[in-house]
Design a protein around this motif. Sequence first.
Motif, PDB file in Angstrom:
ATOM      1  N   ALA A 177     -27.875 -12.289  27.104  1.00  0.00           N
ATOM      2  CA  ALA A 177     -28.542 -13.521  26.700  1.00  0.00           C
ATOM      3  C   ALA A 177     -29.530 -13.198  25.586  1.00  0.00           C
ATOM      4  N   CYS A 178     -29.452 -13.965  24.519  1.00  0.00           N
ATOM      5  CA  CYS A 178     -30.343 -13.789  23.365  1.00  0.00           C
ATOM      6  C   CYS A 178     -30.830 -15.176  22.917  1.00  0.00           C
ATOM      7  N   PRO A 179     -31.834 -15.211  22.049  1.00  0.00           N
ATOM      8  CA  PRO A 179     -32.311 -16.507  21.585  1.00  0.00           C
ATOM      9  C   PRO A 179     -31.234 -17.345  20.882  1.00  0.00           C
ATOM     10  N   ARG A 191     -38.106 -13.133  20.634  1.00  0.00           N
ATOM     11  CA  ARG A 191     -38.086 -11.669  20.715  1.00  0.00           C
ATOM     12  C   ARG A 191     -37.406 -11.227  22.009  1.00  0.00           C
ATOM     13  N   ALA A 192     -37.143  -9.939  22.078  1.00  0.00           N
ATOM     14  CA  ALA A 192     -36.581  -9.369  23.311  1.00  0.00           C
ATOM     15  C   ALA A 192     -37.577  -9.536  24.446  1.00  0.00           C
ATOM     16  N   ASP A 225     -23.078 -10.428  19.109  1.00  0.00           N
ATOM     17  CA  ASP A 225     -23.194  -9.066  18.569  1.00  0.00           C
ATOM     18  C   ASP A 225     -23.610  -8.076  19.649  1.00  0.00           C
ATOM     19  N   ALA A 226     -24.606  -8.439  20.443  1.00  0.00           N
ATOM     20  CA  ALA A 226     -25.109  -7.539  21.485  1.00  0.00           C
ATOM     21  C   ALA A 226     -24.058  -7.325  22.571  1.00  0.00           C
ATOM     22  N   CYS A 227     -23.339  -8.374  22.948  1.00  0.00           N
ATOM     23  CA  CYS A 227     -22.322  -8.258  23.986  1.00  0.00           C
ATOM     24  C   CYS A 227     -21.165  -7.373  23.511  1.00  0.00           C
ATOM     25  N   ARG A 228     -20.745  -7.549  22.276  1.00  0.00           N
ATOM     26  CA  ARG A 228     -19.674  -6.706  21.726  1.00  0.00           C
ATOM     27  C   ARG A 228     -20.106  -5.246  21.690  1.00  0.00           C
ATOM     28  N   VAL A 263     -30.497  -3.118  23.984  1.00  0.00           N
ATOM     29  CA  VAL A 263     -31.769  -3.834  24.053  1.00  0.00           C
ATOM     30  C   VAL A 263     -32.693  -3.428  22.897  1.00  0.00           C
ATOM     31  N   ALA A 264     -32.688  -2.149  22.544  1.00  0.00           N
ATOM     32  CA  ALA A 264     -33.545  -1.671  21.455  1.00  0.00           C
ATOM     33  C   ALA A 264     -33.103  -2.218  20.094  1.00  0.00           C
ATOM     34  N   ASP A 265     -31.807  -2.505  19.958  1.00  0.00           N
ATOM     35  CA  ASP A 265     -31.258  -2.913  18.663  1.00  0.00           C
ATOM     36  C   ASP A 265     -31.049  -4.418  18.497  1.00  0.00           C
ATOM     37  N   HIS A 266     -31.235  -5.195  19.570  1.00  0.00           N
ATOM     38  CA  HIS A 266     -31.004  -6.634  19.522  1.00  0.00           C
ATOM     39  C   HIS A 266     -32.113  -7.363  20.292  1.00  0.00           C
ATOM     40  N   PRO A 267     -32.363  -8.641  19.969  1.00  0.00           N
ATOM     41  CA  PRO A 267     -33.407  -9.410  20.669  1.00  0.00           C
ATOM     42  C   PRO A 267     -32.916  -9.932  22.023  1.00  0.00           C
TER      43      PRO A 267
END
Length: 153
Positions: A112-114, A11-12, A121-124, A83-87
């Motif tokens: 950084a994500c799991p 999770r985030a 996706d989050a970085c883009r 942050v709200a839309d990605h882990p």
Amino acid sequence: MAHTNDHPGERAAQDPIKLIAVRETPLSVDEVFRAVGDAAAGGIALFVGTVRNHDGGADVDALGYSCHPSAEAEMRRIAEKVVADHPVRALAAVHRVGDLRVGDLAVVVAVACPHRAEAFDACRKLIDDLKHEVPIWKHQKFSDGTEEWVGAC
């Protein structure tokens, strides 16, 4: 073995925004990379925007970035949405203002994500929204003596 969201590391993080800044000094990829280090992150996506030597078919000699006083707050708002839309386990974004030369770093962001797909996706999303929504303007100086202001960088 398929991953599930049962582990807290999937999770985030509670406070994943580690670094948000607008700076007049040179940027450091290492600083941004270190800021997003997280033991639960299996993927870190990093984007570095540099000053290129051309734009729109013209040679660029140099450019300058300037920003509205709200730029850093807008960067934080965009980071909070990512942050709200990605882990997101950790996120960092820094943008340069002032006079830059070809090859200089203009923006560095990292997420950084799991897992890698989530990190990409989050970085883009982070860099695309920063480019379109943060009030930072680019003043390009071309080799032929002409100049151009570009809306949001």
